[in-house]
Design an enzyme around this catalytic site. Structure first.
Site, PDB file in Angstrom:
ATOM      1  N   GLU A   1      -3.011   4.464   4.225  1.00  0.00           N
ATOM      2  CA  GLU A   1      -1.727   5.162   4.325  1.00  0.00           C
ATOM      3  C   GLU A   1      -1.911   6.645   4.628  1.00  0.00           C
ATOM      4  OE1 GLU A   1       0.324   4.290   0.702  1.00  0.00           O
ATOM      5  OE2 GLU A   1       0.586   2.179   1.217  1.00  0.00           O
ATOM      6  N   VAL A   2      -2.914   7.244   3.987  1.00  0.00           N
ATOM      7  CA  VAL A   2      -3.130   8.684   4.187  1.00  0.00           C
ATOM      8  C   VAL A   2      -4.308   8.864   5.148  1.00  0.00           C
ATOM      9  CG1 VAL A   2      -3.668  10.879   3.079  1.00  0.00           C
ATOM     10  CG2 VAL A   2      -2.262   9.190   1.867  1.00  0.00           C
TER      11      VAL A   2
ATOM     12  N   HIS B   1     -10.745   8.890   2.259  1.00  0.00           N
ATOM     13  CA  HIS B   1     -10.777   8.963   0.797  1.00  0.00           C
ATOM     14  C   HIS B   1     -11.355   7.686   0.234  1.00  0.00           C
ATOM     15  CE1 HIS B   1      -6.846   7.443   2.142  1.00  0.00           C
ATOM     16  NE2 HIS B   1      -6.839   6.654   1.067  1.00  0.00           N
TER      17      HIS B   1
ATOM     18  N   ASN C   1     -10.018   2.361   2.539  1.00  0.00           N
ATOM     19  CA  ASN C   1      -9.225   1.631   3.527  1.00  0.00           C
ATOM     20  C   ASN C   1      -9.346   2.332   4.874  1.00  0.00           C
ATOM     21  OD1 ASN C   1      -8.198  -0.247   1.613  1.00  0.00           O
ATOM     22  ND2 ASN C   1      -6.733   1.299   0.907  1.00  0.00           N
TER      23      ASN C   1
ATOM     24  N   ASP D   1      -5.313   9.553  -8.602  1.00  0.00           N
ATOM     25  CA  ASP D   1      -4.288   8.973  -7.726  1.00  0.00           C
ATOM     26  C   ASP D   1      -2.924   9.089  -8.418  1.00  0.00           C
ATOM     27  OD1 ASP D   1      -4.424   6.706  -5.202  1.00  0.00           O
ATOM     28  OD2 ASP D   1      -2.574   6.787  -6.398  1.00  0.00           O
ATOM     29  N   ILE D   2      -1.916   9.414  -7.647  1.00  0.00           N
ATOM     30  CA  ILE D   2      -0.576   9.639  -8.182  1.00  0.00           C
ATOM     31  C   ILE D   2       0.075   8.325  -8.638  1.00  0.00           C
ATOM     32  CG2 ILE D   2       0.801   9.398  -6.065  1.00  0.00           C
ATOM     33  CD1 ILE D   2       2.104  12.109  -6.782  1.00  0.00           C
TER      34      ILE D   2
ATOM     35  N   HIS E   1     -11.307   5.392  -3.115  1.00  0.00           N
ATOM     36  CA  HIS E   1     -10.672   5.095  -4.394  1.00  0.00           C
ATOM     37  C   HIS E   1     -11.770   4.701  -5.367  1.00  0.00           C
ATOM     38  CE1 HIS E   1      -6.512   4.417  -2.677  1.00  0.00           C
ATOM     39  NE2 HIS E   1      -7.225   4.210  -1.592  1.00  0.00           N
TER      40      HIS E   1
HETATM   41  P1  AMP Z   1      -4.597   4.500   1.093  1.00  0.00           P
HETATM   42  O1  AMP Z   1      -3.581   3.391   1.121  1.00  0.00           O
HETATM   43  O2  AMP Z   1      -6.002   3.986   0.965  1.00  0.00           O
HETATM   44  O3  AMP Z   1      -4.411   5.452   2.230  1.00  0.00           O
HETATM   45  O4  AMP Z   1      -4.352   5.265  -0.250  1.00  0.00           O
HETATM   46  C1  AMP Z   1      -3.574   6.419  -0.362  1.00  0.00           C
HETATM   47  C2  AMP Z   1      -3.481   6.719  -1.835  1.00  0.00           C
HETATM   48  O5  AMP Z   1      -3.044   8.058  -1.978  1.00  0.00           O
HETATM   49  C3  AMP Z   1      -2.494   5.839  -2.593  1.00  0.00           C
HETATM   50  O6  AMP Z   1      -3.194   5.157  -3.630  1.00  0.00           O
HETATM   51  C4  AMP Z   1      -1.467   6.840  -3.132  1.00  0.00           C
HETATM   52  O7  AMP Z   1      -0.993   6.503  -4.413  1.00  0.00           O
HETATM   53  C5  AMP Z   1      -2.260   8.124  -3.136  1.00  0.00           C
HETATM   54  N1  AMP Z   1      -1.473   9.360  -3.051  1.00  0.00           N
HETATM   55  C6  AMP Z   1      -0.484   9.647  -2.172  1.00  0.00           C
HETATM   56  N2  AMP Z   1      -0.029  10.892  -2.381  1.00  0.00           N
HETATM   57  C7  AMP Z   1      -0.757  11.414  -3.401  1.00  0.00           C
HETATM   58  C8  AMP Z   1      -0.760  12.663  -4.077  1.00  0.00           C
HETATM   59  N3  AMP Z   1       0.084  13.663  -3.749  1.00  0.00           N
HETATM   60  N4  AMP Z   1      -1.643  12.843  -5.094  1.00  0.00           N
HETATM   61  C9  AMP Z   1      -2.506  11.854  -5.435  1.00  0.00           C
HETATM   62  N5  AMP Z   1      -2.556  10.657  -4.837  1.00  0.00           N
HETATM   63  C10 AMP Z   1      -1.690  10.427  -3.823  1.00  0.00           C
END
Ligand code: AMP
Length: 121
Positions: free
Chosen positions: A102-103, A107, A94, A33-34, A109
């Site tokens: 968010e994405v 995924h 999530n 994770d970034i 974690h």
């Molecule tokens: P979520 O809130 O469960 O959708 O988590 C999205 C996660 O993606 C967050 O923990 C971000 O820090 C992570 N994230 C967003 N962009 C990137 C990226 N380019 N590389 C790695 N992790 C990312």
């Protein structure tokens, strides 16, 4: 549920955006994770286009489902945080707005490398 092909993890899967790769096979890609929330914070994503766990549960094949679960275990072992390593970790996904997603590409974690506490904030 319409999958957005331009989400950031779709771009990572297509190699358009770099990632710090941990593991990859036919079913999953895993990378760090970034914005790590724990000492170790990895992500495991299916290669198929699924928005979230509900979408995956309804539409993924059995091979994809097994592949994702085994992928999580493989990554945990690779990171030295699995039960086999005498450790442990939290796997969390999530789902949609109320879940804090968010994405919009499924995924998991993986949080570990330390005691992660009773609940993620
Ligand atoms: P979520 O809130 O469960 O959708 O988590 C999205 C996660 O993606 C967050 O923990 C971000 O820090 C992570 N994230 C967003 N962009 C990137 C990226 N380019 N590389 C790695 N992790 C990312």
């Amino acid at each position: 549920m319409i999958y957005d092909e331009n989400n950031i993890f779709a771009k990572i899967l297509r190699g358009e955006i770099p990632c710090k790769k941990i593991y990859e096979n036919d079913f999953v890609l895993s990378f760090y994770d970034i914005n790590p929330q724990k000492k170790i914070h990895a992500l495991v994503i299916p290669k198929g286009q699924y928005v979230d766990l509900d979408d995956f549960s309804l539409n993924a094949s059995q091979d994809e489902m097994v592949g994702l679960l085994k992928g999580i275990n493989t990554v945990a072992k690779k990171l030295g945080i699995s039960v086999d390593n005498g450790k442990g970790y939290r796997a969390l996904t999530n789902i949609n707005e109320h879940g804090g997603q968010e994405v919009p590409h499924l995924h998991f974690h993986l949080f570990g490398g330390e005691k992660v506490g009773k609940m993620v904030q």
